[in-house]
Design a protein around this motif. Sequence first.
Motif, PDB file in Angstrom:
ATOM      1  N   PHE A  72      95.370 -36.486  -5.996  1.00 31.43           N
ATOM      2  CA  PHE A  72      96.547 -37.049  -5.748  1.00 31.43           C
ATOM      3  C   PHE A  72      96.579 -37.834  -4.414  1.00 31.43           C
ATOM      4  CE2 PHE A  72      97.934 -33.595  -8.599  1.00 31.43           C
ATOM      5  CZ  PHE A  72      98.730 -34.109  -9.515  1.00 31.43           C
ATOM      6  N   ALA A  73      97.224 -38.865  -4.392  1.00 31.72           N
ATOM      7  CA  ALA A  73      96.953 -39.773  -3.505  1.00 31.72           C
ATOM      8  C   ALA A  73      97.999 -39.227  -2.081  1.00 31.72           C
ATOM      9  CB  ALA A  73      97.843 -41.100  -3.729  1.00 31.72           C
ATOM     10  N   TYR A  74      97.417 -39.792  -1.027  1.00 29.68           N
ATOM     11  CA  TYR A  74      98.255 -39.150   0.406  1.00 29.68           C
ATOM     12  C   TYR A  74      99.730 -39.693   0.329  1.00 29.68           C
ATOM     13  CZ  TYR A  74     100.106 -40.359   4.835  1.00 29.68           C
ATOM     14  OH  TYR A  74     100.762 -40.753   5.916  1.00 29.68           O
ATOM     15  N   GLN A  75     100.150 -40.589  -0.268  1.00 25.78           N
ATOM     16  CA  GLN A  75     101.461 -41.066  -0.273  1.00 25.78           C
ATOM     17  C   GLN A  75     102.461 -40.078  -0.848  1.00 25.78           C
ATOM     18  OE1 GLN A  75     102.354 -43.316   1.833  1.00 25.78           O
ATOM     19  NE2 GLN A  75     100.603 -44.904   1.753  1.00 25.78           N
ATOM     20  N   LEU A  76     101.838 -39.638  -2.187  1.00 29.46           N
ATOM     21  CA  LEU A  76     102.710 -38.510  -2.716  1.00 29.46           C
ATOM     22  C   LEU A  76     102.744 -36.980  -2.248  1.00 29.46           C
ATOM     23  CD1 LEU A  76     104.175 -37.570  -5.096  1.00 29.46           C
ATOM     24  CD2 LEU A  76     102.120 -36.747  -6.245  1.00 29.46           C
ATOM     25  N   ALA A  77     101.480 -36.414  -1.518  1.00 31.23           N
ATOM     26  CA  ALA A  77     101.357 -35.380  -0.963  1.00 31.23           C
ATOM     27  C   ALA A  77     102.083 -35.337   0.332  1.00 31.23           C
ATOM     28  CB  ALA A  77      99.734 -35.145  -0.675  1.00 31.23           C
ATOM     29  N   VAL A  78     102.128 -36.376   1.161  1.00 32.50           N
ATOM     30  CA  VAL A  78     102.638 -36.233   2.604  1.00 32.50           C
ATOM     31  C   VAL A  78     104.132 -36.393   2.222  1.00 32.50           C
ATOM     32  CG1 VAL A  78     103.062 -38.757   2.883  1.00 32.50           C
ATOM     33  CG2 VAL A  78     102.649 -37.237   4.585  1.00 32.50           C
ATOM     34  N   VAL A  79     104.895 -36.791   1.222  1.00 31.32           N
ATOM     35  CA  VAL A  79     106.149 -36.644   0.825  1.00 31.32           C
ATOM     36  C   VAL A  79     106.529 -35.210   0.496  1.00 31.32           C
ATOM     37  CG1 VAL A  79     107.879 -37.533  -0.959  1.00 31.32           C
ATOM     38  CG2 VAL A  79     106.451 -39.368   0.597  1.00 31.32           C
ATOM     39  N   VAL A  80     105.826 -34.842  -0.438  1.00 30.80           N
ATOM     40  CA  VAL A  80     106.124 -33.399  -0.881  1.00 30.80           C
ATOM     41  C   VAL A  80     105.998 -32.432   0.034  1.00 30.80           C
ATOM     42  CG1 VAL A  80     105.103 -31.641  -2.645  1.00 30.80           C
ATOM     43  CG2 VAL A  80     105.194 -33.872  -3.509  1.00 30.80           C
ATOM     44  N   ASP A  81     105.074 -32.692   0.800  1.00 27.77           N
ATOM     45  CA  ASP A  81     104.845 -31.727   1.986  1.00 27.77           C
ATOM     46  C   ASP A  81     105.913 -31.579   3.003  1.00 27.77           C
ATOM     47  OD1 ASP A  81     102.710 -30.409   0.698  1.00 27.77           O
ATOM     48  OD2 ASP A  81     101.222 -31.484   2.020  1.00 27.77           O
ATOM     49  N   ASP A  82     106.243 -32.880   3.445  1.00 34.97           N
ATOM     50  CA  ASP A  82     107.206 -33.026   4.649  1.00 34.97           C
ATOM     51  C   ASP A  82     108.547 -32.441   4.058  1.00 34.97           C
ATOM     52  OD1 ASP A  82     105.597 -34.233   6.373  1.00 34.97           O
ATOM     53  OD2 ASP A  82     106.212 -36.237   5.895  1.00 34.97           O
ATOM     54  N   ALA A  83     108.984 -32.676   2.645  1.00 35.39           N
ATOM     55  CA  ALA A  83     109.993 -32.062   2.334  1.00 35.39           C
ATOM     56  C   ALA A  83     110.002 -30.694   2.090  1.00 35.39           C
ATOM     57  CB  ALA A  83     110.328 -32.866   0.784  1.00 35.39           C
ATOM     58  N   GLY A  84     108.803 -30.121   1.391  1.00 39.51           N
ATOM     59  CA  GLY A  84     108.686 -28.726   1.254  1.00 39.51           C
ATOM     60  C   GLY A  84     108.582 -27.958   2.457  1.00 39.51           C
ATOM     61  N   GLN A  85     108.067 -28.794   3.537  1.00 39.09           N
ATOM     62  CA  GLN A  85     108.049 -27.696   4.998  1.00 39.09           C
ATOM     63  C   GLN A  85     109.372 -28.053   5.730  1.00 39.09           C
ATOM     64  OE1 GLN A  85     104.080 -29.095   5.801  1.00 39.09           O
ATOM     65  NE2 GLN A  85     103.469 -27.177   5.769  1.00 39.09           N
ATOM     66  N   GLN A  86     110.262 -28.734   5.402  1.00 38.83           N
ATOM     67  CA  GLN A  86     111.305 -29.153   5.948  1.00 38.83           C
ATOM     68  C   GLN A  86     111.166 -29.780   7.178  1.00 38.83           C
ATOM     69  OE1 GLN A  86     113.893 -25.330   5.526  1.00 38.83           O
ATOM     70  NE2 GLN A  86     113.455 -25.410   3.249  1.00 38.83           N
ATOM     71  N   VAL A  87     110.484 -30.581   7.257  1.00 42.04           N
ATOM     72  CA  VAL A  87     110.096 -31.505   8.620  1.00 42.04           C
ATOM     73  C   VAL A  87     111.249 -32.374   8.749  1.00 42.04           C
ATOM     74  CG1 VAL A  87     108.711 -32.983   9.488  1.00 42.04           C
ATOM     75  CG2 VAL A  87     107.677 -31.297   8.192  1.00 42.04           C
ATOM     76  N   THR A  88     111.912 -32.346  10.109  1.00 42.07           N
ATOM     77  CA  THR A  88     113.157 -33.148  10.013  1.00 42.07           C
ATOM     78  C   THR A  88     112.660 -34.498  10.810  1.00 42.07           C
ATOM     79  OG1 THR A  88     113.480 -32.199  12.492  1.00 42.07           O
ATOM     80  CG2 THR A  88     114.564 -31.131  10.608  1.00 42.07           C
ATOM     81  N   ASP A  89     111.522 -34.335  11.530  1.00 41.79           N
ATOM     82  CA  ASP A  89     111.094 -35.599  12.260  1.00 41.79           C
ATOM     83  C   ASP A  89     109.395 -35.778  12.117  1.00 41.79           C
ATOM     84  OD1 ASP A  89     113.859 -34.458  13.674  1.00 41.79           O
ATOM     85  OD2 ASP A  89     113.339 -36.427  14.624  1.00 41.79           O
ATOM     86  N   VAL A  90     109.330 -36.905  11.599  1.00 48.02           N
ATOM     87  CA  VAL A  90     107.907 -37.351  11.766  1.00 48.02           C
ATOM     88  C   VAL A  90     107.537 -38.135  12.808  1.00 48.02           C
ATOM     89  CG1 VAL A  90     106.080 -38.789  10.026  1.00 48.02           C
ATOM     90  CG2 VAL A  90     107.709 -36.979   8.878  1.00 48.02           C
ATOM     91  N   VAL A  91     106.524 -37.674  13.709  1.00 54.41           N
ATOM     92  CA  VAL A  91     106.153 -38.240  14.776  1.00 54.41           C
ATOM     93  C   VAL A  91     104.729 -38.568  14.634  1.00 54.41           C
ATOM     94  CG1 VAL A  91     105.982 -38.384  17.496  1.00 54.41           C
ATOM     95  CG2 VAL A  91     107.881 -37.337  16.373  1.00 54.41           C
ATOM     96  N   ARG A  92     104.019 -39.857  14.572  1.00 52.32           N
ATOM     97  CA  ARG A  92     102.868 -40.002  14.077  1.00 52.32           C
ATOM     98  C   ARG A  92     102.491 -41.439  14.455  1.00 52.32           C
ATOM     99  NH1 ARG A  92     103.833 -40.387   7.499  1.00 52.32           N
ATOM    100  NH2 ARG A  92     105.105 -42.096   7.674  1.00 52.32           N
ATOM    101  N   GLY A  93     101.140 -41.994  14.703  1.00 51.44           N
ATOM    102  CA  GLY A  93     100.865 -43.303  15.008  1.00 51.44           C
ATOM    103  C   GLY A  93     101.226 -44.345  14.143  1.00 51.44           C
TER     104      GLY A  93
END
Length: 292
Positions: free
Chosen positions: A175-196
């Motif tokens: 699975f591609a990064y784009q899908l995994a990151v979206v599933v995980d940020d939602a599943g882990q209830q991330v409210t704020d993505v801070v990254r480069g």
Amino acid sequence: MKKRVGRFAPSPTGPLHFGSLVAALGSYLDARASGGSWIVRMEDLDTPRTVPSASDAILRTLERCGFEWDGPVAYQSERTALYRAAFERLKVNGKVYACGCTRSEIADSALAPDGARIYPGTCREGLAAGRAARSYRVRTEGTHIEFDDRLQGRIRHDVEHEAGDFVLLRADGLFAYQLAVVVDDAGQQVTDVVRGADLLDSTARQIHLQRLLGYATPAYLHLPVAVNAKGEKLSKQSGAAAVDADALVQAFAFLGHALPKNIAAAPPHEQLSWGITNWSITRLTKARAIAV
Ligand code: GLU
């Protein structure tokens, strides 16, 4: 202030380098300053690029720098069932199609800002006779995304023309990064993505997937990326050194939070406490890259 849920999501392809330390520090201070939580997620899905010892080395470096994360570290390699479920949902809803094109067949397509090829849509209406599915792509027809980055301001993307239908399930079965990151940020209830800010151009694709999957969109804050004099990102790829003892002090300065002398001489956890008290995004530079 609402308690934020922040995360640091390194790809364990080598030791922690300065650019990742900046992302770790920014996401940590932003979450902790709100009284919120901070999680670490190892993005070890791209197994051909993953270095087996790198996850542990990154975690030990984070510990040495005084970081404390909430809950167990998540490993994407153990979360494939979640990505598959999301993928199947998109497929059932007709948002995904099989693509038979090889890399060389799309090699002369236009380049996206992140260097990927913009898929011309060859297989969008079905595979040509005799072609087998290699990868699976998500439809992007007519997708315009706008969002307000907390630092970079209003961002607009025409996903169909700037990224094209992008791959969710790769030809190598991953699975591609784009899908995994979206599933995980939602599943882990991330409210704020801070990254480069090197990931700023990926964000519209991620918001597109969030909408298709019915997930909430987190707030985004894209930090300037540390580059060398030639404008190259300081990363494992360009052979940047693993972080040393002074790196945390330098990361604070890079983020506009230069430590007072007495704090710079104190142990890392005291530096982080100072950072939590003094964190202000008004001190950040609104730029995609800063040369160091
Ligand atoms: N794993 C990605 C990287 O190390 C970061 C992903 C993200 O923060 O969304 O570049």
